[in-house]
Design a protein around this motif. Structure first.
Motif, PDB file in Angstrom:
ATOM      1  N   VAL A 148       0.856  -1.181   0.000  1.00 17.37           N
ATOM      2  CA  VAL A 148       0.000   0.000   0.000  1.00 17.37           C
ATOM      3  C   VAL A 148       0.899   1.240   0.000  1.00 17.37           C
ATOM      4  O   VAL A 148       1.691   1.439   0.930  1.00 17.37           O
ATOM      5  N   SER A 149       0.799   2.019  -1.060  1.00 22.60           N
ATOM      6  CA  SER A 149       1.637   3.202  -1.236  1.00 22.60           C
ATOM      7  C   SER A 149       0.792   4.466  -1.108  1.00 22.60           C
ATOM      8  O   SER A 149      -0.428   4.421  -1.238  1.00 22.60           O
ATOM      9  N   GLY A 150       1.465   5.584  -0.892  1.00 23.89           N
ATOM     10  CA  GLY A 150       0.799   6.876  -0.873  1.00 23.89           C
ATOM     11  C   GLY A 150       1.176   7.653  -2.132  1.00 23.89           C
ATOM     12  O   GLY A 150       2.359   7.800  -2.428  1.00 23.89           O
ATOM     13  N   ALA A 151       0.175   8.155  -2.846  1.00 23.47           N
ATOM     14  CA  ALA A 151       0.442   8.852  -4.116  1.00 23.47           C
ATOM     15  C   ALA A 151       1.314  10.089  -3.914  1.00 23.47           C
ATOM     16  O   ALA A 151       2.084  10.466  -4.797  1.00 23.47           O
ATOM     17  N   SER A 152       1.207  10.729  -2.751  1.00 26.60           N
ATOM     18  CA  SER A 152       2.016  11.930  -2.502  1.00 26.60           C
ATOM     19  C   SER A 152       3.023  11.695  -1.375  1.00 26.60           C
ATOM     20  O   SER A 152       3.345  12.600  -0.617  1.00 26.60           O
ATOM     21  N   ASP A 153       3.535  10.449  -1.301  1.00 27.05           N
ATOM     22  CA  ASP A 153       4.537  10.108  -0.285  1.00 27.05           C
ATOM     23  C   ASP A 153       5.854  10.796  -0.642  1.00 27.05           C
ATOM     24  O   ASP A 153       6.426  10.522  -1.691  1.00 27.05           O
ATOM     25  N   PRO A 181      -4.619   8.069  -2.094  1.00 24.34           N
ATOM     26  CA  PRO A 181      -4.393   9.515  -2.250  1.00 24.34           C
ATOM     27  C   PRO A 181      -3.925  10.130  -0.930  1.00 24.34           C
ATOM     28  O   PRO A 181      -4.631  10.931  -0.323  1.00 24.34           O
ATOM     29  N   THR A 182      -2.726   9.750  -0.507  1.00 23.60           N
ATOM     30  CA  THR A 182      -2.232  10.183   0.795  1.00 23.60           C
ATOM     31  C   THR A 182      -0.708  10.224   0.764  1.00 23.60           C
ATOM     32  O   THR A 182      -0.100   9.958  -0.272  1.00 23.60           O
ATOM     33  N   GLY A 183      -0.094  10.573   1.910  1.00 23.43           N
ATOM     34  CA  GLY A 183       1.355  10.694   1.995  1.00 23.43           C
ATOM     35  C   GLY A 183       2.005   9.475   2.632  1.00 23.43           C
ATOM     36  O   GLY A 183       1.591   8.344   2.379  1.00 23.43           O
ATOM     37  N   HIS A 184       3.033   9.724   3.476  1.00 22.51           N
ATOM     38  CA  HIS A 184       3.766   8.603   4.073  1.00 22.51           C
ATOM     39  C   HIS A 184       3.036   8.012   5.276  1.00 22.51           C
ATOM     40  O   HIS A 184       3.224   6.846   5.608  1.00 22.51           O
TER      41      HIS A 184
END
Ligand code: MLT
Length: 201
Positions: A148-153, A181-184
Motif C-alpha cells: 500500500v503506497s501513498g500517491a504523494s509520499d 491519495p495520501t502521503g507517508h
C-alpha cells in the motif's frame, strides 16, 4: 533468550495466522500492537524492536540518508530478523507469520522476502521501497503480498513502489498493490485494506 527485544501477544482464536509487526523509524515494539489488534483480531502478535539506532531512533537497518540504504547492513539485518522469527516460532509455538511492516519495517520485511523467503508466510508492506538494488534470485511462488503506497509520499517515489511490485510479482508472489491519495503516514484506508487482505488469506 531471544535475540530482539519484543512483545508477544498470544492468539485468542485458533487457526488465525500469526502477525509479525515491524515498526517505522523511531518506533518500538509497542507502536503497532493496537494496529495489529485492529487488522488481525484473534491472531498472535509478535513485535520486535529494531536494533539499529539513528540519533536514538530504533530502525531495522542502517541508512546513509533518507532513501539511501546501507545494503550490506540490510542483508545482515534481514538474516538476523529471519533468525529471530525462527527462534520465536519455536519458543511460542507459532506458524510462519505474516509480516505487517510500516516504512522502515516494510522495507526490512521486503528484504526478508528476498533473502529468507521461508521466514514469512506473506507480507503487508505499508509505504515500502525497494530494499536492495541487486537482490538475489528468489522463488516467491504463491506468496501473498500486499503493498500500500501513498500517491504523494515524499519518501517513497511512485516509480520505486511500482518497481518493488514488479520485482516481487516477477519472483512469483501474488501481489496486490494499492496507491492511496495520501502521503507517508497511515490512514484508515490502510487499516481497512490490510484487514480485508488478511481476512481473505
Ligand atoms: C527507510 O529508511 O527505511 C525509509 O527511508 C523509510 C523510513 O523513513 O524509515
Amino acid at each position: 533468550e531471544l535475540s530482539f527485544i519484543h512483545r508477544i501477544k498470544p492468539a485468542t482464536e485458533p487457526g488465525k495466522p500469526p502477525i509479525l509487526l515491524l515498526h517505522g523509524t523511531g518506533g518500538n515494539e509497542d507502536d503497532l500492537l493496537s494496529l495489529g489488534g485492529m487488522i488481525a483480531p484473534g491472531s498472535a502478535l509478535l513485535s520486535p524492536r529494531g536494533k539499529v539506532l539513528e540519533g536514538g531512533m530504533p530502525r531495522f537497518f542502517r541508512r546513509l540518508r533518507e532513501g539511501i540504504f546501507d545494503e550490506e547492513d540490510v542483508r545482515r539485518r534481514a538474516q538476523e530478523l529471519a533468525d529471530f522469527i525462527a527462534q520465536a516460532r519455536e519458543s511460542y509455538n507459532l506458524a510462519a507469520p505474516i509480516a505487517v511492516g510500516f516504512s522502515n519495517g516494510a522495507n526490512i520485511a521486503a528484504a526478508v522476502l528476498q533473502l529468507r523467503p521461508e521466514a514469512l508466510a506473506g507480507a503487508a508492506l505499508l509505504r515500502a521501497m525497494v530494499p536492495l538494488q541487486d537482490p538475489p534470485a528468489v522463488d516467491l511462488t504463491g506468496k501473498p503480498v500486499l503493498i500500500v503506497s501513498g500517491a504523494s509520499d515524499p519518501i517513497v517515489p511512485a516509480e520505486n513502489a511500482k518497481r518493488l511490485t514488479s520485482l516481487l510479482t516477477g519472483a512469483g508472489a501474488v501481489v496486490q498493490h494499492h496507491v492511496l491519495p495520501t502521503g507517508h503516514g497511515l490512514s484508515q484506508t490502510d487499516v481497512a485494506l490490510t484487514k480485508a487482505w488478511i481476512d481473505q488469506l
